[in-house]
Structures are given as C-alpha cells and as structure tokens.
Write a protein that holds these residues in place. Structure first.
Motif, short mmCIF file in Angstrom:
data_model
loop_
_atom_site.label_atom_id
_atom_site.label_comp_id
_atom_site.label_asym_id
_atom_site.label_seq_id
_atom_site.Cartn_x
_atom_site.Cartn_y
_atom_site.Cartn_z
N UNK A 7 1.12 -1.47 0.07
CA UNK A 7 -0.02 0.10 0.51
C UNK A 7 0.66 1.50 -0.62
N UNK A 8 2.07 1.11 -0.26
CA UNK A 8 3.07 2.04 -0.29
C UNK A 8 2.57 2.90 -1.07
N UNK A 9 1.81 3.23 -2.30
CA UNK A 9 2.08 3.83 -3.26
C UNK A 9 0.19 4.36 -2.97
N UNK A 10 -0.70 3.96 -2.16
CA UNK A 10 -2.53 4.34 -2.01
C UNK A 10 -2.39 5.48 -2.51
N UNK A 11 -1.14 6.74 -1.53
CA UNK A 11 -2.05 8.25 -2.04
C UNK A 11 -0.97 8.79 -2.55
N UNK A 12 -1.49 9.16 -3.87
CA UNK A 12 -0.48 9.22 -4.89
C UNK A 12 -0.74 11.21 -4.33
N UNK A 13 -1.53 11.35 -3.62
CA UNK A 13 -1.28 13.03 -3.41
C UNK A 13 -0.08 13.41 -2.79
N UNK A 14 0.76 12.36 -2.47
CA UNK A 14 1.78 12.42 -1.61
C UNK A 14 3.09 13.33 -2.35
N UNK A 15 2.62 13.19 -3.81
CA UNK A 15 3.54 13.08 -4.36
C UNK A 15 3.24 14.75 -5.37
N UNK A 16 4.50 14.87 -5.96
CA UNK A 16 4.64 16.77 -6.09
C UNK A 16 5.79 16.74 -6.85
N UNK A 17 5.33 18.08 -8.18
CA UNK A 17 5.80 18.22 -9.02
C UNK A 17 7.36 19.11 -8.55
N UNK A 276 -0.14 17.24 16.29
CA UNK A 276 1.49 17.37 17.03
C UNK A 276 2.10 19.16 17.06
N UNK A 277 2.62 19.34 17.35
CA UNK A 277 3.40 20.69 16.73
C UNK A 277 4.54 20.60 15.52
N UNK A 278 4.77 19.40 15.82
CA UNK A 278 6.03 18.42 14.17
C UNK A 278 4.95 19.03 13.31
N UNK A 279 3.82 18.67 13.68
CA UNK A 279 2.81 18.42 12.48
C UNK A 279 2.23 20.24 11.79
N UNK A 302 8.29 5.81 15.17
CA UNK A 302 7.40 6.70 15.24
C UNK A 302 7.04 8.19 14.60
N UNK A 303 8.52 8.91 15.48
CA UNK A 303 8.13 10.29 14.57
C UNK A 303 8.74 10.28 13.10
N UNK A 304 8.25 9.40 12.30
CA UNK A 304 8.70 9.33 11.33
C UNK A 304 6.93 9.66 10.15
N UNK A 305 5.95 8.47 11.22
CA UNK A 305 4.53 8.00 11.10
C UNK A 305 4.39 9.62 11.63
N UNK A 306 4.75 10.48 12.80
CA UNK A 306 3.98 11.53 13.19
C UNK A 306 3.53 12.28 11.86
N UNK A 307 5.13 12.72 11.71
CA UNK A 307 5.28 13.92 10.84
C UNK A 307 4.35 13.50 9.54
N UNK A 312 -2.12 16.00 6.91
CA UNK A 312 -3.91 15.75 7.07
C UNK A 312 -4.27 16.76 6.78
N UNK A 313 -3.52 18.12 7.14
CA UNK A 313 -4.22 19.38 7.51
C UNK A 313 -3.19 20.03 6.76
N UNK A 314 -2.83 20.61 5.83
CA UNK A 314 -1.67 21.28 5.19
C UNK A 314 -2.04 22.73 5.06
N UNK A 315 -3.70 23.37 5.15
CA UNK A 315 -3.79 24.42 5.20
C UNK A 315 -3.77 25.08 6.25
#
Length: 330
Positions: A7-17, A276-279, A302-307, A312-315
C-alpha cells in the motif's frame, strides 16, 4: 530482503512535481544527517529507512560527510540497499552531496572540480551504486570560480554518475548565477536545499522568489529546528535530548525561557488545529508554493509516522498565519 508494503503508493497526493522538472518527490523526504553513523546500531537505522519506504517516502538524502565518521551514512545506506532494497532501486530517489570536509589535504573540501568529482566517485563506492539520482554542491566556495563548480556538476550528469544536480546553502544571488550557468551547460538545477523553519525565515528574503522564477524546487532542511519545534522542549531541556548530549547542532544556551514560551504558544495553536507541533511546523514550511518537499530526520520510527500526519491538515487560515507571526515576533 525486505518485502515493502503493497500500500506504499496508495496516496498519490503524497507526491509533487519538483520545480519545472518532470520529477516528482514525496512531500516529506528522509535525511540521513543523524542516526546513520557508526555510533548508531545498524538495526535502528535500517528500521527507519524501511518504515519510511513502506509509508511511501521514496527520497533519501545523504552527503559525503554524514556520519560520524565521514562516509558512514553512505556505507550504512549502501548496506540497506544491498540487503533489503536492491530489487527496488528504480523506485528510489537517492541524493548525495559534496562541499564539506571529505579527506585531508588540499583536494578534500569545498568546490573544486577535483574534489567534487572525486567525492562523488567515493560516494558511489560507499553506496554500491553506478549513479545517484541527485548530486549537490553542498555549499558555495568563495575561492573557486562558480563556473568550475557548476561545470563539475554538469560533468557528473554527462558521465552518467548523476541524473540531476542541486545546490545547498547558496544565497539568492549565488543561486541565480549558478542556475544560469547550469542552464547554459544543459543541466538545469533541479533543487535547492536551504535551512528553513519558523525560527529561521532567511529564505523568505529573496531565495524563494529566485527558486520560483527559475523553476527550481526547494527542500528545506531542519524544518523542525533540530527538535525545538516538537513537544520535546515544552518544559525545558530533557536529559535525553540532543541539546543535552550533543550540543554541536542545538546548543542549550539557545533554549531560553523566552524561546520555551514561544514553543508552548505554538504547541497550543497546533493542538487547536488537531496537530502535533511537529506536524504544524512541517505544514507551515510546506505551505510555500516553492517548497516541493521537507527534509525530516528521525531517531524513532514513530517520529516518521507522526511527521506524515502533517499532510492531513496542510492549510492555514489567514488568522492562524497571523497568530504564528505574532508568536514569533514576541
């Protein structure tokens, strides 16, 4: 041999030109500046890389001098490639750099053609690769003509040892000049890696404008300010923190009471946003149109997962951005 998550490519919005290139990068990339040297157990480093890949992070950023000692991070990552990810090389974007100390003598540092190309050859041997995807000049060299340094980068591409070239730590004027030289050489600059976080906004004074105009992507390093923009320092300096045991990069005297007050206020705003503050700090950097991806470091999976939750809330509302500015001005 690692079996990656299906499922590593299940989110195409993860990638940007990236800039005006044809290359897409994940919105978060994993840096190997810390926690990939000989002082870190290999199993810990391996777990970070493999979990990142399972989550769709395909870009791994290294340099010739990352360790300790110099070269250790490349050897570590080369072993992971060989033992776990050899079958997936074409799914990965691997970058390395030259520009800081590599070896003793007059040819082991800065920006000469001799140093840059010899360093790249050493990096490829440590990584066990025929080529890297991105090769950086890690810092400008005031004593070497810019044409020589950029010519070395272009040669790396022509020789098949790199696919793209990039810059790091160049100021706006240097970046514009380097970009023009590289364009004339037929190897346009793909990416620029500056320091950028809430407490250091230097790139907003012209560099981001240059990158947007030139079509160069931006990959900020230290977006979490060496851990300050996390929940680690809400109550001062923890005994097991980087500031407490490795002050080379985060000095205890920089963590003043006034800084802690700012961190707590930012933390409260992040909680109000459901982050989280990091997010929030990562989302804040990624909000810039010129920023393609943010370079994260991690000591725990878990830091990678949290980051990744930052996506999920970029705006941000205008009010939230104004509140952040007010906190930072205080």
């Amino acid at each position: 041999m690692h079996t990656p998550s299906p499922s590593r490519y299940s989110n195409p919005a993860l990638y940007q030109r990236c800039g005006r290139s044809g290359l897409k990068l994940p919105r978060l990339s994993l840096g190997l500046w810390h926690n990939f040297g000989d002082i870190t157990p290999h199993a810990d480093s391996r777990a970070l890389v493999l979990r990142a890949f399972d989550l769709g992070i395909t870009h791994f950023d290294i340099a010739n001098n990352y360790g300790p000692p110099v070269g250790a991070a490349e050897r570590c990552f080369g072993r992971i490639l060989r033992e776990d990810l050899a079958a997936h090389r074409d799914e990965l974007i691997i970058s390395t750099k030259a520009g800081y100390y590599g070896w003793d003598g007059p040819y082991g540092d800065f920006g000469s053609r001799k140093f840059l190309l010899a360093s790249l050859d050493q990096s490829l041997r440590r990584l066990g690769l025929d080529y890297v995807d991105i090769f950086y000049h890690h810092r400008p060299d005031p004593e070497t003509p810019l044409e020589e340094s950029m010519g070395a980068l272009a040669h790396a591409v022509r020789s098949g040892k790199a696919l793209y070239v990039a810059l790091s730590n160049y100021n706006p004027d240097q970046t514009a000049r380097a970009a023009a030289i590289l364009r004339d050489l037929g190897t346009p600059c793909l990416l620029h890696q500056p320091k950028y976080h809430m407490f250091d906004r230097t790139v907003e004074n012209g560099l981001l404008d240059v990158l947007a105009r030139e079509g160069i992507g931006c990959i900020p390093f230290c977006p979490l300010a060496q851990g300050l923009l996390t929940d680690r320092y809400l109550d001062g300096i923890p005994a097991d923190s980087r500031a407490a045991h490795d002050p080379r990069f985060l000095k205890p005297e920089h963590i003043t009471e006034a800084k802690v007050v700012q961190i707590r206020a930012l933390h409260a705003l992040a909680q109000a946003r459901g982050q989280s503050l990091a997010q929030m700090a990562l989302a804040w950097v990624l909000r810039q149109p010129a920023v393609t991806t943010a370079l994260i470091g991690a000591s725990k999976v878990r830091q990678i997962e949290d980051n990744l939750g930052a996506l999920e809330n970029p705006r941000f509302t205008a009010g939230e951005l104004a509140q952040i500015d007010a906190i930072l001005a205080g």
